[in-house]
Design an enzyme around this catalytic site. Sequence first.
Site, PDB file in Angstrom:
ATOM      1  N   THR A  47      42.631  36.017  28.890  1.00  0.00           N
ATOM      2  CA  THR A  47      42.674  36.674  30.195  1.00  0.00           C
ATOM      3  C   THR A  47      41.379  37.415  30.508  1.00  0.00           C
ATOM      4  OG1 THR A  47      44.051  38.115  31.575  1.00  0.00           O
ATOM      5  CG2 THR A  47      43.675  38.831  29.315  1.00  0.00           C
ATOM      6  N   LYS A  48      40.580  37.704  29.486  1.00  0.00           N
ATOM      7  CA  LYS A  48      39.358  38.488  29.687  1.00  0.00           C
ATOM      8  C   LYS A  48      38.276  37.728  30.451  1.00  0.00           C
ATOM      9  CE  LYS A  48      40.805  42.188  27.529  1.00  0.00           C
ATOM     10  NZ  LYS A  48      41.025  43.462  28.231  1.00  0.00           N
ATOM     11  N   ASP A  49      38.416  36.421  30.581  1.00  0.00           N
ATOM     12  CA  ASP A  49      37.484  35.657  31.432  1.00  0.00           C
ATOM     13  C   ASP A  49      37.449  36.233  32.843  1.00  0.00           C
ATOM     14  OD1 ASP A  49      37.090  33.961  29.315  1.00  0.00           O
ATOM     15  OD2 ASP A  49      37.880  32.174  30.304  1.00  0.00           O
TER      16      ASP A  49
END
Length: 350
Positions: A47-49
């Site tokens: 999710t950090k993208d």
Amino acid sequence: MEQKIKAYDNVLELIGNTPIIKLNAITNSLQGNFYAKVEAFNPGHSTKDRIALHIIEQAERSGILKPGDTIIETTSGNTGFSIAMVSIVKGYDCVLAVSSKSSKDKIDMLRSMGAKVYVCPAHVSADDPRSYYQVARRMHEEIKGSVYINQYFNELNIDAHYNTTGPEIWKQTGGAITHLIACSGTGGTISGTARYLKEQAKKNGTKIKVIGVDAYGSVLKKYHETGEFDSKEIYPYRIEGLGKNLIPTATDFDVIDKFIKVTDEESAHTAREVSKTEGLFVGYTSGAVMQAVKQLSAEGEFDKNSNVIMIFPDHGSRYMSKIYSDEWMREQGFFDSKNIEEEQKIEYIK
């Protein structure tokens, strides 16, 4: 006749629009309908993208980030990988201060993506000069032309999920979501997603309950309930990217209805269970979310009409030397009479 090639311009165009997948076997004894928002489908497998791309592009638009600059960040691994990926495509240098709690797999991946990595002791206070927070700040001061992302205290962390994850879930569920369950570390994912969903639910005349998952050894749950930062709550724990020994301003506690704590051991076993029952190879924090759902179900949180969306943050490949290693699980004391390790399903033909 020559056909036009249909291709993405670069890997960053694949960020977002991750699927929601119904869970079946692991939830068959629970009341309700359970779905995972599987963030491992992002190109950086987490999710950090979303925040890496959003924060960096906002810095570019505002003129803070210029060609040839260096991007600096603190990370438990996933944000660092995403920032390193974005930096490669956009032509920036990348320096990362990483917690020693991060798996060797994650640290090796960061180095493979061209980042300069500083591994900092995990079990020191946030203001200790050796902590990854302070090391990142020092690097920012020392490196000319550097930008410190500072995800724990950056409102753009929330905005990234308000602009993408929240709208995606609302559209994918047709607004029928009743519960959002997500881990809280920096707090950006749960805060931005919840803020958007609750706004839409209010317009729709419905309600969504948002539950944050915290770790034993973290201060977030008690702070949410009492407004008190209790340092006595802090002690070492193993789950990466979940819980905190400080209060991140990237957490909007007002949009979170309650927190629930999960143990290192149960979260590890539950991650392995998800992989074996659903065919989804998930990370440690995904196991924590699923474990929280089990506990909430036992408390009577859900009924047959509940539509529960869980955010599964990353991929199991980042934990091969941890929760998917029988040796590591034995070293932690995670195999006992209830959780006896399976006989190795490997046979060598000679």
